[in-house]
Write an enzyme that holds these catalytic residues in place. Structure first.
Site, PDB file in Angstrom:
ATOM      1  N   HIS A   1     -40.267 -51.658  28.139  1.00 20.85           N
ATOM      2  CA  HIS A   1     -41.781 -51.778  27.950  1.00 20.85           C
ATOM      3  C   HIS A   1     -42.437 -51.773  29.366  1.00 20.85           C
ATOM      4  O   HIS A   1     -43.759 -51.569  29.330  1.00 20.85           O
ATOM      5  CB  HIS A   1     -41.962 -53.370  27.569  1.00 20.85           C
ATOM      6  CG  HIS A   1     -41.216 -54.564  28.511  1.00 20.85           C
ATOM      7  ND1 HIS A   1     -41.945 -54.914  29.679  1.00 20.85           N
ATOM      8  CD2 HIS A   1     -40.453 -55.195  28.095  1.00 20.85           C
ATOM      9  CE1 HIS A   1     -41.347 -55.931  30.039  1.00 20.85           C
ATOM     10  NE2 HIS A   1     -40.272 -55.955  29.434  1.00 20.85           N
TER      11      HIS A   1
ATOM     12  N   THR B   1     -38.423 -58.402  29.148  1.00 15.47           N
ATOM     13  CA  THR B   1     -38.523 -59.481  30.432  1.00 15.47           C
ATOM     14  C   THR B   1     -40.148 -59.999  30.608  1.00 15.47           C
ATOM     15  O   THR B   1     -40.774 -59.501  29.616  1.00 15.47           O
ATOM     16  CB  THR B   1     -38.029 -58.678  31.626  1.00 15.47           C
ATOM     17  OG1 THR B   1     -39.042 -57.998  32.030  1.00 15.47           O
ATOM     18  CG2 THR B   1     -36.847 -58.175  31.569  1.00 15.47           C
ATOM     19  N   ARG B   2     -40.421 -60.692  31.334  1.00 15.71           N
ATOM     20  CA  ARG B   2     -41.628 -61.165  31.606  1.00 15.71           C
ATOM     21  C   ARG B   2     -42.419 -60.073  32.457  1.00 15.71           C
ATOM     22  O   ARG B   2     -43.545 -60.584  32.897  1.00 15.71           O
ATOM     23  CB  ARG B   2     -41.714 -62.427  32.316  1.00 15.71           C
ATOM     24  CG  ARG B   2     -41.052 -63.483  31.348  1.00 15.71           C
ATOM     25  CD  ARG B   2     -40.895 -64.971  32.222  1.00 15.71           C
ATOM     26  NE  ARG B   2     -42.345 -65.345  32.556  1.00 15.71           N
ATOM     27  CZ  ARG B   2     -42.541 -65.600  33.662  1.00 15.71           C
ATOM     28  NH1 ARG B   2     -41.704 -65.765  34.717  1.00 15.71           N
ATOM     29  NH2 ARG B   2     -43.772 -66.081  34.213  1.00 15.71           N
ATOM     30  N   LYS B   3     -42.112 -58.843  32.684  1.00 15.76           N
ATOM     31  CA  LYS B   3     -42.559 -57.778  33.492  1.00 15.76           C
ATOM     32  C   LYS B   3     -43.679 -57.018  32.812  1.00 15.76           C
ATOM     33  O   LYS B   3     -43.366 -55.956  32.465  1.00 15.76           O
ATOM     34  CB  LYS B   3     -41.811 -57.078  34.541  1.00 15.76           C
ATOM     35  CG  LYS B   3     -40.826 -57.663  35.191  1.00 15.76           C
ATOM     36  CD  LYS B   3     -39.989 -56.785  35.977  1.00 15.76           C
ATOM     37  CE  LYS B   3     -39.081 -57.298  37.008  1.00 15.76           C
ATOM     38  NZ  LYS B   3     -38.033 -56.472  37.551  1.00 15.76           N
ATOM     39  N   THR B   4     -44.484 -57.882  32.162  1.00 14.72           N
ATOM     40  CA  THR B   4     -45.633 -57.236  31.186  1.00 14.72           C
ATOM     41  C   THR B   4     -46.959 -57.177  31.797  1.00 14.72           C
ATOM     42  O   THR B   4     -46.965 -57.470  33.018  1.00 14.72           O
ATOM     43  CB  THR B   4     -45.855 -58.056  29.985  1.00 14.72           C
ATOM     44  OG1 THR B   4     -45.981 -59.617  30.091  1.00 14.72           O
ATOM     45  CG2 THR B   4     -44.468 -58.107  29.149  1.00 14.72           C
TER      46      THR B   4
END
Length: 289
Positions: A265, A144-147
């Protein structure tokens, strides 16, 4: 997330043209002022061994190589990118780095931080994918974009995201995105119900994300959508929201094309590595930061 490891020489070609400037920035961040340690050890040619100290998937080789290239060193690998490193509670030699002592010291911490994080993400991803395949899921596992800000390149290289901005309604959003991006743009729409999914598909969405559905809800809605639109529209169904290693199997349904989760991640355990300068006859004790 791919099922099989691929040669690490191929991975570099997936990275954007600007990726090496990120490595330069990380090195500058780590040594923002005088390099006292490098001054002390000098420029004598030395070798160092990269040790794997915990078991997991080796990932991040292009970044590790570039760090030491920028520090005037070369890397010879004894393990393959994407391979499983088994330490059996001890340690395993994975690479030899050769260069001036100050270069080895300068690149050590940045290179190890990258390798530990990237390998941790790869290890968690592989473990979850194996579990899903064993349970019969045939679709795609995605992140996802939760990086981590500033470190997304490492955590998600090789993966693509698509966005749709709010335009008042799903139909308007899809039309606006298609108009702005042209025929080649793939549009993904996040929906909360089957009715919203129908609207997105009718409007021409390429990917429909079922967000925060229960496992049973996923199975019911995905089957209904695939049967309803069969032969009329082509689209992918994605499930996201709340998926973890512990519950992902409850979402398995081969009407779903993509399972995406930040658990592969975000907050994953790092893989432990160390880099030790080798002590040769007539030299002093090993140097390490």
């Amino acid at each position: 997330m791919m099922d099989l490891p691929i040669d690490h020489g191929c991975l570099e070609h997936l990275l954007p043209a600007s990726w090496k400037t990120s490595v330069t920035a990380w090195l500058a961040e780590d040594t923002p002022s005088f390099d006292v340690g490098g001054f002390v050890v000098g420029s004598e040619l030395r070798t160092a061994t990269l040790w794997g100290k915990s078991s997991g998937i080796l990932a991040g080789v292009p970044f590790f190589n570039e760090v030491f290239t920028q520090c005037g060193c070369t890397v010879e690998w004894h393990a393959r990118e994407g391979s499983h490193v088994e330490t059996h509670g001890g340690k395993k030699a994975l690479a030899t780095v050769t260069g001036p002592a100050h270069g080895l010291l300068e690149g050590e911490r940045v290179a190890l931080n990258i390798l530990a994080r990237c390998s941790g993400v790869a290890t968690m991803s592989r473990r979850l994918l194996v579990n899903l395949r064993s349970a019969g899921y045939k679709g795609v596992l995605a992140g996802t974009r939760k990086t981590t800000p500033g470190f997304r390149l490492v955590e998600k290289y090789g993966m693509l995201d698509n966005h749709v901005w709010s335009r008042g309604s799903i139909t308007q959003a899809v039309k606006a995105a298609k108009a702005a991006g042209g025929f080649s743009l793939k549009v993904e729409v996040e929906v909360q119900s089957e009715e919203e999914a129908d609207e997105a598909i009718k409007a021409g969405a390429d990917v429909v994300m079922l967000d925060n559905f229960s496992g049973e809800g996923v199975r019911v809605v995905s089957r209904s959508l695939k049967e309803k639109w069969k032969g009329e529209r082509q689209f992918l169904l994605e499930v996201s929201g709340g998926l973890t290693e512990d519950n992902a199997e409850s979402y398995i349904c081969n009407d779903i094309d993509i399972l995406s989760t930040s658990s592969i991640h975000q907050g994953v355990r790092h893989i432990d590595f160390s880099l030790k300068i080798n002590v040769e006859q007539g030299q002093g004790p090993e140097v390490s930061s």
